[in-house]
Design a protein around this motif. Structure first.
Motif: not given
Length: 507
Positions: A486-502, A310-312
Motif C-alpha cells: 500500500t505504501k509502495r503504491y502511494v509513492l507510485f501515485k505521488q510520482l505520477l502526479d508530480t510528473a504530470k504537474a511538471k 509513466a508507461i504503467v
C-alpha cells in the motif's frame, strides 16, 4: 524511477513522449512448392498510399484494420492472435480473400529493418453482423511456431490398412530408439534434434500417414534451427523408449515426457531478427540465496526491465492459497516400483533408493499432504538407482529445488500489469517492452512474466498486458514476501502526479 525512490536512491525521472504509432499488418500466402510468398492484403498500403496498389480501398474505407492482439505464454509453444477488420465492399471482398493457412505479419515498430513483432498462421475467419455495432471480420490463429504441433504421424492400425502402409509402430520407432538408447547421458539439444529429424524422416517415408508439407512451413518461418537454449542441459538418465503406445505421434507428445513441466518450460518468442523460435530451459526459479548452488533467477535479474510509472496504465495483484504444495517428488515412469508405493517408501528414512519426498512440514501441518509429483517418461528404469547414490542424489536435489520453486506460491504476488507498448525504433535496456520468461521490477519488487499480450485498436496507442507471478522481494538473493505494498503504491501515485504537474507527457 520508482524503485530507486523506494530504496532511497536519487534517480532522474524518465520522460516518455506520447506516440501515435501506425502498426503495419500484412497477410501473405505461402507456396510450399515454390517457397515464395504471395501478397494478399497489406493494410499499411491501404491506409497510406492506395495509388497503384492491386488491392485498394476507397477514401471512406481507409480504416480497414480495426484492431489486433497477439500473445505469447510460458505455458504455450504456439502463441495466438486476433485481427478485427472492416469487411470492405462488393469490389473488395476481404472475407473471400482471407483463408486458413495464410500468414499474418504484425509490425508494431515501423523500423528500417522491417522485422515483424509477430508472425502467425490463420486458423479461422468469421463474419459478424450485430445491430448497433455494424459488420466486421474476425480472424484468429496461432503463431507460426504452431506448425511444429501440426506435424504428426498416424500409427493407427486402421489408418495403416486403409492407406496400405502397414508399418508397425515398433518398426517405425526402432531407428529413433536405437539412436537415443545408447546407455549414456545425452544433452537435451541432441535429443530434440534427433527426435525432430526422425519425425521428418518418418513423414517422408509414410506420406499417406503424415503431413510432410508442414516441414516447408517450418523451414520458411522458423528456420532449420528453431530451438533456443539459455545453456546446455543434460538429461538425468539414459533414455530407453520415448514412445508411450500412442496411435498418433506428435512431436511435442514425445518431448513432453522427456522434459516435463514443471521442471522445464518451453515457449515461443520472436528474436531480434524477426524469426520465431522456441525457448527450452529449466524453469529459472533458483536463487543463489537458497543454498543449493543454483542461480538462474540471479542471471535473469541482470536483464530485468524496470517499469517506469509513466508507461504503467493499471495493475492488479492477488495472493491466494488456491494452489499449495507440501510434498515434492520426482518419478520415472516404468520404474520397477509403482509410483504410489515409491512415494510411500520415499517418505520413509532410507526409502526408495536414497531418495525421499521433500516435505514442507510447517505448511503440511496446516494444509495437509498435497503432493507435487513430476513424472519423467522414456527413461531407463530405476533398477540401478537404489545402488547408485549419485543418481538418487540428483533426484533428491531436484525434489529440494521443487520445494524452493513451488513451496511458497501462496505467499507470492500474481496478477496483471498493463503498460503502453514501447514502439521506439531503438530500444534501450530500460525502455523496452518485456517478453515472456523475463523479470520485471515494479513497486520495489520483482515479478516473473508468464504471458505477454499486445493489443491495438484503431485511434489508440498499442498496449501490452503482462501476466506476472512469483512477485516478491529478492534483495537477499532469495524469495521473501513483498511487504508494504500500500505504501509502495502511494509513492507510485505521488510520482505520477508530480510528473504530470511538471508537464511530462504520459503515454
Amino acid at each position: 524511477m520508482l524503485n530507486g525512490l523506494i530504496n532511497g536512491k536519487k534517480e532522474s525521472y524518465s520522460r516518455y513522449i506520447a506516440q501515435a504509432p501506425q502498426p503495419i499488418v500484412e497477410i501473405v500466402e505461402f507456396n510450399p512448392s515454390l517457397g515464395n510468398e504471395i501478397p494478399v492484403i497489406d493494410f499499411s498500403a491501404i491506409r497510406k498510399s492506395p495509388i497503384g496498389k492491386a488491392i485498394l480501398a476507397d477514401n471512406d474505407e481507409q480504416n480497414v484494420l480495426q484492431g489486433y492482439s497477439f500473445k505469447f505464454s510460458t505455458s504455450d509453444t504456439e502463441g495466438s492472435f486476433t485481427l478485427t477488420l472492416h469487411p470492405g465492399n462488393a469490389d473488395k471482398p476481404y472475407f473471400d480473400k482471407i483463408k486458413p493457412l495464410q500468414i499474418v505479419k504484425i509490425y508494431e515498430r515501423d523500423n528500417t529493418g522491417r522485422t515483424p513483432d509477430f508472425v502467425g498462421v490463420i486458423n479461422r475467419k468469421k463474419f459478424v453482423a450485430q445491430p448497433g455495432s455494424g459488420l466486421r471480420i474476425s480472424i484468429t490463429g496461432k503463431s507460426v511456431a504452431s506448425f511444429i504441433s501440426r506435424f504428426k504421424i498416424s500409427l493407427d492400425l486402421n489408418a495403416m490398412a486403409i492407406t496400405e502402409q502397414l508399418e508397425s509402430q515398433q518398426a517405425l520407432s526402432t531407428a529413433l530408439t536405437a539412436s537415443l538408447a545408447e546407455g549414456k547421458i545425452l544433452k537435451v539439444s541432441e535429443v530434440l534434434k534427433k527426435i525432430w529429424e526422425y519425425s521428418k524422416d518418418c513423414a517422408s517415408k509414410c506420406i499417406k500417414l503424415s503431413n510432410p508439407a508442414i516441414e516447408k512451413y517450418v523451414e520458411k518461418y522458423l528456420g532449420s534451427n528453431f530451438f533456443s537454449f539459455d545453456e546446455e542441459m543434460e538429461l538425468s538418465y539414459p533414455l530407453s523408449s520415448v514412445f508411450n503406445g500412442q496411435n498418433t505421434i506428435m512431436f511435442w507428445d514425445i518431448v513432453s515426457g522427456i522434459i516435463p513441466f514443471p521442471v522445464y518450460e518451453r515457449f515461443a518468442f520472436v528474436d531480434e531478427k524477426g524469426k520465431t523460435k522456441i525457448k527450452i530451459r529449466e524453469v529459472p526459479f533458483d536463487c543463489s540465496g537458497d543454498g543449493l548452488g543454483f542461480s538462474s533467477w540471479d542471471k535473469l535479474e541482470k536483464n530485468k526491465t524496470e517499469l517506469d510509472p509513466a508507461i504503467v496504465k493499471g495493475f492488479d495483484f492477488d495472493v491466494s492459497d488456491d494452489e499449495v504444495y507440501t510434498a515434492f517428488f520426482s518419478y520415472v515412469i516404468g520404474s520397477p516400483i509403482e509410483q504410489d508405493k515409491a512415494l510411500r517408501l520415499a517418505a520413509q528414512t532410507g526409502g526408495f533408493g536414497n531418495e525421499k519426498v521433500e516435505i514442507y512440514n510447517k505448511k503440511a501441518a496446516i494444509y495437509g499432504y498435497s503432493p507435487l509429483t513430476v513424472n519423467f517418461n522414456g527413461y531407463g528404469t530405476k533398477e540401478k538407482t537404489a545402488s547408485d547414490p549419485e543418481k538418487s542424489s540428483a533426484y533428491d536435489k531436484l525434489n529440494k529445488r521443487l520445494m524452493n520453486w513451488y513451496g511458497h506460491l501462496e505467499e507470492m504476488l500474481k496478477g496483471t500489469i498493463t503498460i503502453a507498448t514501447i514502439v521506439n525504433k531503438e530500444e534501450s535496456k530500460d525502455e523496452k517492452t518485456p517478453m515472456c520468461g523475463e523479470i520485471v521490477s515494479f513497486l520495489g519488487g520483482e515479478f516473473y512474466v508468464n504471458e505477454v499480450e499486445h493489443t491495438w485498436n484503431f485511434g489508440g496507442n498499442p498496449e501490452t498486458k503482462l501476466t506476472v507471478s512469483r512477485g516478491g522481494n529478492y534483495e537477499k538473493k532469495k524469495f521473501a514476501p513483498l511487504e508494504g505494498i500500500t505504501k509502495r503504491y502511494v509513492l507510485f501515485k505521488q510520482l505520477l502526479d508530480t510528473a504530470k504537474a511538471k508537464g511530462i507527457n504520459i503515454l
